[in-house]
Write a protein that holds these residues in place. Structure first.
Motif, PDB file in Angstrom:
ATOM      1  N   ALA B 105       0.876  -1.502   0.187  1.00 50.33           N
ATOM      2  CA  ALA B 105      -0.002  -0.114  -0.251  1.00 50.33           C
ATOM      3  C   ALA B 105       0.565   1.532   0.351  1.00 50.33           C
ATOM      4  O   ALA B 105       0.626   2.381  -0.693  1.00 50.33           O
ATOM      5  N   LEU B 106       1.647   0.948   0.558  1.00 52.56           N
ATOM      6  CA  LEU B 106       2.908   2.734   0.889  1.00 52.56           C
ATOM      7  C   LEU B 106       3.158   2.581  -0.690  1.00 52.56           C
ATOM      8  O   LEU B 106       3.681   3.812  -0.560  1.00 52.56           O
ATOM      9  N   ARG B 107       3.720   1.645  -1.311  1.00 49.35           N
ATOM     10  CA  ARG B 107       4.439   2.000  -2.278  1.00 49.35           C
ATOM     11  C   ARG B 107       3.683   2.309  -3.376  1.00 49.35           C
ATOM     12  O   ARG B 107       3.627   3.174  -3.707  1.00 49.35           O
ATOM     13  N   ALA B 108       2.559   1.950  -3.142  1.00 48.44           N
ATOM     14  CA  ALA B 108       1.591   1.702  -4.454  1.00 48.44           C
ATOM     15  C   ALA B 108       1.109   3.200  -4.558  1.00 48.44           C
ATOM     16  O   ALA B 108       0.934   3.946  -5.220  1.00 48.44           O
ATOM     17  N   PHE B 109       0.756   4.071  -2.600  1.00 46.06           N
ATOM     18  CA  PHE B 109       0.615   5.239  -2.311  1.00 46.06           C
ATOM     19  C   PHE B 109       1.401   6.405  -2.412  1.00 46.06           C
ATOM     20  O   PHE B 109       1.106   6.909  -3.909  1.00 46.06           O
ATOM     21  N   GLU B 110       2.812   5.716  -2.929  1.00 44.68           N
ATOM     22  CA  GLU B 110       4.266   6.551  -3.626  1.00 44.68           C
ATOM     23  C   GLU B 110       3.956   6.978  -4.909  1.00 44.68           C
ATOM     24  O   GLU B 110       3.942   8.171  -5.006  1.00 44.68           O
ATOM     25  N   GLN B 112       1.189   6.086  -6.682  1.00 41.98           N
ATOM     26  CA  GLN B 112       0.524   6.099  -7.490  1.00 41.98           C
ATOM     27  C   GLN B 112      -0.451   8.043  -7.026  1.00 41.98           C
ATOM     28  O   GLN B 112      -0.766   8.745  -7.755  1.00 41.98           O
ATOM     29  N   VAL B 113      -0.101   8.074  -6.237  1.00 42.96           N
ATOM     30  CA  VAL B 113      -1.033   9.379  -5.041  1.00 42.96           C
ATOM     31  C   VAL B 113       0.540  10.821  -5.248  1.00 42.96           C
ATOM     32  O   VAL B 113       0.226  11.703  -5.256  1.00 42.96           O
ATOM     33  N   LEU B 114       1.599  10.401  -4.454  1.00 41.48           N
ATOM     34  CA  LEU B 114       2.118  11.190  -4.047  1.00 41.48           C
ATOM     35  C   LEU B 114       2.790  11.816  -4.653  1.00 41.48           C
ATOM     36  O   LEU B 114       2.988  13.101  -5.114  1.00 41.48           O
ATOM     37  N   GLU B 115       3.361  11.312  -5.844  1.00 42.27           N
ATOM     38  CA  GLU B 115       4.306  11.603  -6.864  1.00 42.27           C
ATOM     39  C   GLU B 115       3.178  12.919  -8.192  1.00 42.27           C
ATOM     40  O   GLU B 115       3.939  13.411  -7.789  1.00 42.27           O
ATOM     41  N   ARG B 116       2.463  12.664  -8.079  1.00 41.38           N
ATOM     42  CA  ARG B 116       1.454  13.040  -8.711  1.00 41.38           C
ATOM     43  C   ARG B 116       0.879  14.198  -8.162  1.00 41.38           C
ATOM     44  O   ARG B 116       0.779  15.247  -8.779  1.00 41.38           O
ATOM     45  N   ALA B 117       0.583  14.384  -7.007  1.00 41.45           N
ATOM     46  CA  ALA B 117       0.186  15.217  -6.836  1.00 41.45           C
ATOM     47  C   ALA B 117       1.408  16.452  -6.633  1.00 41.45           C
ATOM     48  O   ALA B 117       1.097  17.544  -6.729  1.00 41.45           O
ATOM     49  N   VAL B 118       2.248  15.900  -5.772  1.00 43.30           N
ATOM     50  CA  VAL B 118       3.471  16.239  -5.646  1.00 43.30           C
ATOM     51  C   VAL B 118       4.150  17.028  -6.867  1.00 43.30           C
ATOM     52  O   VAL B 118       4.377  18.117  -7.176  1.00 43.30           O
ATOM     53  N   ALA B 119       3.839  16.530  -8.137  1.00 47.71           N
ATOM     54  CA  ALA B 119       3.849  17.413  -9.380  1.00 47.71           C
ATOM     55  C   ALA B 119       3.323  18.425 -10.433  1.00 47.71           C
ATOM     56  O   ALA B 119       3.477  19.251 -10.234  1.00 47.71           O
ATOM     57  N   GLN B 120       1.883  17.631 -10.128  1.00 49.42           N
ATOM     58  CA  GLN B 120       1.197  18.699 -10.530  1.00 49.42           C
ATOM     59  C   GLN B 120       0.163  19.219 -10.032  1.00 49.42           C
ATOM     60  O   GLN B 120      -0.807  20.281  -9.685  1.00 49.42           O
TER      61      GLN B 120
END
Lengths: 408, 614
Positions: B105-110, B112-120
């Motif tokens: 779950a942590l990896r998926a969160f990173e 799919q969610v975190l990177e996109r949130a930070v980038a976009q």
């Protein structure tokens, strides 16, 4: 502790010594000279004295008094200053090995070289030879026979003042002597203090002087030396920045009353600039004023009262033993620094210290400038710098939010 | 099960570290006074200095601190935030009663969610730190940025003053705005030699002086006006009779005398030669004999000896000077290896006498020196560390500009370019600078990590694994790989499984990009600390990796910490077997391997941070 005549005597001496270090002729850069303090323990303080030039201690009394010194045609004494060892020991800085064949003595070679140097010194009409380290006895004897004064074991501390005073460059090689490294002196004589004998080197222009400091007590002598050095330092600072503050606690109380007065009359915009409220500012200002006043209070050691006047803001000390009266003008004669007398009615009040309530203050005036004797003064640079550093240290401590003790 | 109790322990350690730094966090935080049993005291608000100074016992705690420090070394900021964040994450995970599903779950969160949130997501909320034309960042903007940065590191009274001082210093060192990035790099590297500290004076006395201040006093000082030539020597100038391993045989008295006389005359001739070439300043890295000083005084040459190697390196960099070897060849020729100095005089700092010399510079950097004053030494150290961090941080700001322009120039597809660039801009804080890393890694994590390594996995491991170890040089190495991949993945990822296909399609386009990036940046950008990709890279990129390895000279740092066997192997392995793109099954298998690997670590007591969460 010193009594009044001793204090006066020392004051004059220190001033004299300082004036000696100020150069008379300045070409480009003015550089202050040095005052070397010579210890003589076992005499009274009043026996201290100041002499221009340097004193080099000689253990033997072999030198005749008065000295006959070889002079050059311009009536000066030529000086050669050596910073290497002339003892004939082969202090080789070489890292590898040196193999010597049988029958060759390196010490003899070295000694021959030293005697050659001696011959050259004599032929160059050198009158005084000073060596930082030890001189070989044969060389010493040779030079003495040729009427050259020899001083060895001078030590590292004397090298710089000597070269500054005589203009000679310390010679570092016994194989190559260049005549351009000699210096000159005006005169050489012998002085004696207590049981010590010194050779006194007197230069043409005094930039270096010697302060012979005497004290009966050995431990007290160290403190006396420290006091003299600090006095010289303060004089140097005053030359750099020729301002003096009124001492005796008066500057502190004056400053405190001025700040109190000013802090009531600041505009609102200045508080916004400083990012604090009026109350905060007044609290801090009040605390600072109290700290200044506590400095003034600490000057009092005999338990009497401390007053401040509301006109000039100076500090007045009341001798102890008197009952507290309402009319202070009977008890005080002069303020701490000595500039104000009690001729006018100055509206004194007690200096409160830590726990009083804030005082409303009018603007303190500057006392009318009268030429007075015996004003107590303080060094401006030292005090200013001290106040700033103290404040910043306080700031530093207040900024400490937590302490981590690492016990690993 | 073992992993769960580990998790509890780790969360505790992280919480302890966070507690140690929390009080100094942010502009309202205060100074920490760290007291050692030996009695030394350290005054600081800087997270990195605090963490480095703590002597921690548990290896995992040391590793956490090392991660934070190496991150901070690269960016100049963020160590405390890192630690607090870490503590929060770990305690949250522990509370979530983690099991097998947690790591996925942590990896998926990173991914799919975190990177996109930070980038976009964040992109819309970002402002440029230096508004207006980037190339001419004016003083006002620079000062505002510095004040904000120093606000987290200094007390309220000092920050404005120091920001102003630092701004003035930057301005005087780099009057031409275009040369500022280059000058900032030099400042970041050489700040230790470019500033002098004086204790016992108020902070207001701090100032900027032209020229350099060398920490030695003159051995011989001959005042000279106007421009003077300076020469650098690295060996004793007095010829020696014998050297180690050399035997000097005295077989005649005359011979010995003649030799000694020859030595003296030779030294004198050398000084005369210097004088005739108008050389008035001799800089020596070794101690010269008395004879040399004596002759120097006679011929009007000032001598400074026993200069440290860093000072010599700085002087060589500024003036382009190379050492003068008087006995190497013909001593009668012109001395060409001389630099010009505009002034040379003694300087009194507090109670120490130093040499103040103004060299004319051959590079863009105009040499100036910063004199820092403070009530105690601790305050000066704190200010110096804050300013050093400020220079590192400023380098990041200027770097963004270059990359953005370069990205646009490369003519990539708008989307990708925009994303890549925005990625960079949003991740400004997280870019790594190689020079800093190589310089700092020695000091930074050395102290923290003393782990013994006996694992010999040769897998090309995650950047996180690498980051948790000592050599940040390796980190950047691997970031080369992960960088373009992350972009590819970021753009169209829904599940991890799909990545491979995308990778296969796009390697060539991205290869060039990588190659270009390689050439253009001296450093590589770490896009995201938390990325956990197994570093799948295309075959074409393996060549780049090899060059990256060699160029970064990773091996140097790695010897020091025995733990980093992986990079070594990596280096060798990439030459031996090309790294192939992994399909999803292979990736899963890889993860299983990693798990086992981790469990071994846990048992051995040397845990890697990320793994131990599993």
């Amino acid at each position: 502790m010193l009594n009044k005549p001793e204090v006066d005597h020392l004051t004059t001496l220190i001033l004299k010594a300082f004036m000696f270090t100020v150069p008379c002729h300045v070409e480009t850069n003015a550089v202050l000279g040095k005052c070397v303090i010579v210890p003589v323990k076992g005499r009274r303080v009043a026996d201290s004295t100041v002499l221009p030039g340097l004193l080099i201690e000689t253990p033997e009394i072999h030198l005749a008094n008065p000295l006959t010194v070889k002079r050059t045609c311009s009536n000066l004494v030529k000086v050669a200053l050596f910073c290497v060892s002339m003892a004939g020991d082969l202090s080789n800085p070489e890292e590898g090995t040196i193999t010597v064949h049988h029958g060759i003595s390196l010490e003899m070679l070295e000694l021959n070289q030293l005697l050659n140097i001696g011959k050259q010194l004599v032929s160059d009409e050198v009158g005084l030879v000073v060596c930082q380290k030890v001189i070989h006895p044969s060389l010493k004897q040779y030079l003495k026979e040729n009427h050259v004064i020899v001083l060895d074991r001078a030590g590292l501390c004397l090298m710089e003042p000597l070269s500054q005073m005589t203009g000679s460059k310390p010679i570092a090689s016994i194989h190559l002597l260049s005549p351009s490294c000699y210096g000159s002196l005006k005169d050489v004589s012998i002085e004696s203090f207590a049981s010590k004998h010194f050779v006194h080197l007197i230069p043409k222009d005094t930039v270096v002087c010697s302060l012979i400091l005497c004290n009966r007590n050995e431990t007290a002598w160290d403190e006396l030396k420290r006091a003299c050095e600090t006095a010289e330092h303060v004089l140097q600072l005053t030359i750099k920045e020729p301002l003096a503050l009124l001492g005796g606690g008066c500057t502190e109380t004056h400053l405190a009353s001025y700040i109190r007065h000013k802090s009531c009359s600041l505009s609102a915009s200045s508080f916004k600039d400083m990012d604090c409220s009026r109350t905060q500012y007044q609290l801090v200002a009040d605390g600072f004023c109290r700290s200044l006043e506590s400095v003034a209070c600490s000057l009092n050691h005999d338990g009497g009262e401390i007053l401040t006047d509301t006109v000039y803001g100076h500090c007045w000390f009341v001798p102890s033993g008197f009952p507290s009266v309402s009319n202070w003008s009977d008890l005080v004669s002069k303020c701490g620094c000595g500039i104000n007398g009690n001729t006018e009615n100055l509206n004194w009040r007690l200096l409160q210290g830590q726990f009083g309530s804030p005082v409303i203050q009018g603007c303190p005036e500057a006392p009318s400038v009268k030429v007075m004797d015996f004003l107590t003064l303080d060094c401006f640079v030292a005090k200013c710098s001290g106040l700033q550093v103290a404040l910043e240290t306080a700031n530093l401590i207040l900024d400490l939010s937590y302490v981590i003790e690492d016990q690993n | 099960m073992a992993a769960r109790s580990e998790l509890g322990r780790l969360a505790q350690e992280a919480a302890a570290l966070a507690g140690a730094v929390r009080g100094a966090l942010g502009p309202r935080g205060g100074r920490a006074l760290l007291v050692r049993p030996t009695g030394e005291a350290l005054l600081t608000r800087d997270g990195r200095r605090l963490l480095e100074a703590l002597s921690l016992e548990p290896p995992t705690a040391r590793m956490m601190a090392a991660c934070a420090c190496s991150h901070s070394a690269a960016t100049g900021d963020g160590a405390k935030t890192f630690v607090v964040l870490l503590a929060g994450v770990l305690s949250g995970l522990r509370a979530a009663a983690g099991g097998g599903g947690l790591r996925w779950a942590l990896r998926a969160f990173e991914a799919q969610v975190l990177e996109r949130a930070v980038a976009q997501g964040l992109r819309g909320h970002l402002l440029s730190a230096l508004p207006g034309r980037q190339a001419e960042a004016d003083g006002g903007a620079l000062e505002a940025v510095l004040e904000a940065y120093l606000g987290g590191r200094l007390g309220p009274g000092e920050r404005r003053r120091l920001a102003r001082l630092c701004c003035e210093y930057c301005r005087r060192c780099a009057p031409a705005a275009a040369s500022r990035p280059q000058v900032l790099r030099l400042l970041g590297r050489r700040f230790a030699e470019l500033h002098a500290a004086v204790a016992g004076l108020p902070v207001a006395s701090s100032r900027v002086l032209p020229g350099l201040v060398l920490r030695r006093d003159f051995a011989a000082y001959c005042p000279a006006g106007g421009d003077l030539r300076a020469v650098l020597v690295t060996e004793p100038l007095r010829p020696a009779l014998s050297a180690p391993g050399v035997e000097f045989v005295v077989d005649s008295e005359g011979g010995y005398q003649a030799s000694l006389r020859w030595i003296s005359r030779r030294t004198e001739a050398l000084m005369k030669h210097l004088q005739s070439n108008n050389v008035k300043l001799l800089l020596s890295s070794v101690k010269q004999e008395e004879v040399v000083i004596y002759h120097a005084k006679l011929y009007g040459v000032s001598v400074v000896e026993c200069l440290s190697s860093e000072e010599i390196a700085l002087i060589c960099e500024i003036t382009g000077l190379s050492p003068y070897t008087p006995f190497g060849g013909n001593t009668d020729r012109e001395i060409t290896e001389a630099a010009v100095a505009t002034f040379c005089q003694p300087l009194l700092l507090g109670s120490k006498r130093c040499v103040h010399v103004g060299f004319t510079s051959v590079c863009a950097f105009q040499p100036h020196c910063l004199i820092l004053c403070g009530p105690v030494d601790g305050v000066n150290e704190q200010h110096a560390a804050a300013l050093q961090g400020a220079f590192t941080m400023l380098q990041q700001l200027f770097k963004t500009v270059d990359q953005r322009e370069r990205c646009k120039a490369e003519g990539e597809s708008q989307n990708e370019a925009a994303d890549v660039c925005s990625w960079h801009s949003s991740a400004t804080e997280q870019q790594l600078v190689i020079e800093n890393i190589v310089c700092n890694s020695n000091q930074v994590s050395e102290r923290q990590l003393k782990m013994h390594r006996d694992e010999t996995e040769t897998q090309i491991v995650d950047p996180d694994l690498q980051r948790s170890e000592n050599s940040t040089g390796v980190q950047t190495n691997l970031q080369v790989l992960s960088n373009p991949l992350s972009h590819i993945k970021e753009l169209n990822v829904s599940t991890e499984g799909n990545d491979s296909s995308r990778d296969v399609q796009k390697p060539h386009a991205k290869c060039e990009h990588v190659g270009d990036m390689h050439e253009n940046y001296k450093s590589d950008s770490l896009v995201d600390n938390q990325k956990n990709y197994s570093t799948a890279a295309s075959a074409a990129q393996s060549a780049n990796i090899v060059t990256a390895c060699e160029r970064l000279d990773v091996g140097k740092d790695l010897e020091k910490t025995s733990c980093n066997i992986v990079p070594f192997k990596h280096k060798k392995s990439c030459a031996q077997r090309p790294i192939v793109l992994l399909s999803s099954e292979k990736k899963r298998k890889k993860k299983a391997d990693q798990l086992r690997f981790v469990e071994n670590q846990v048992v051995n007591g040397t845990n890697f941070l990320e793994k131990s969460i599993y």
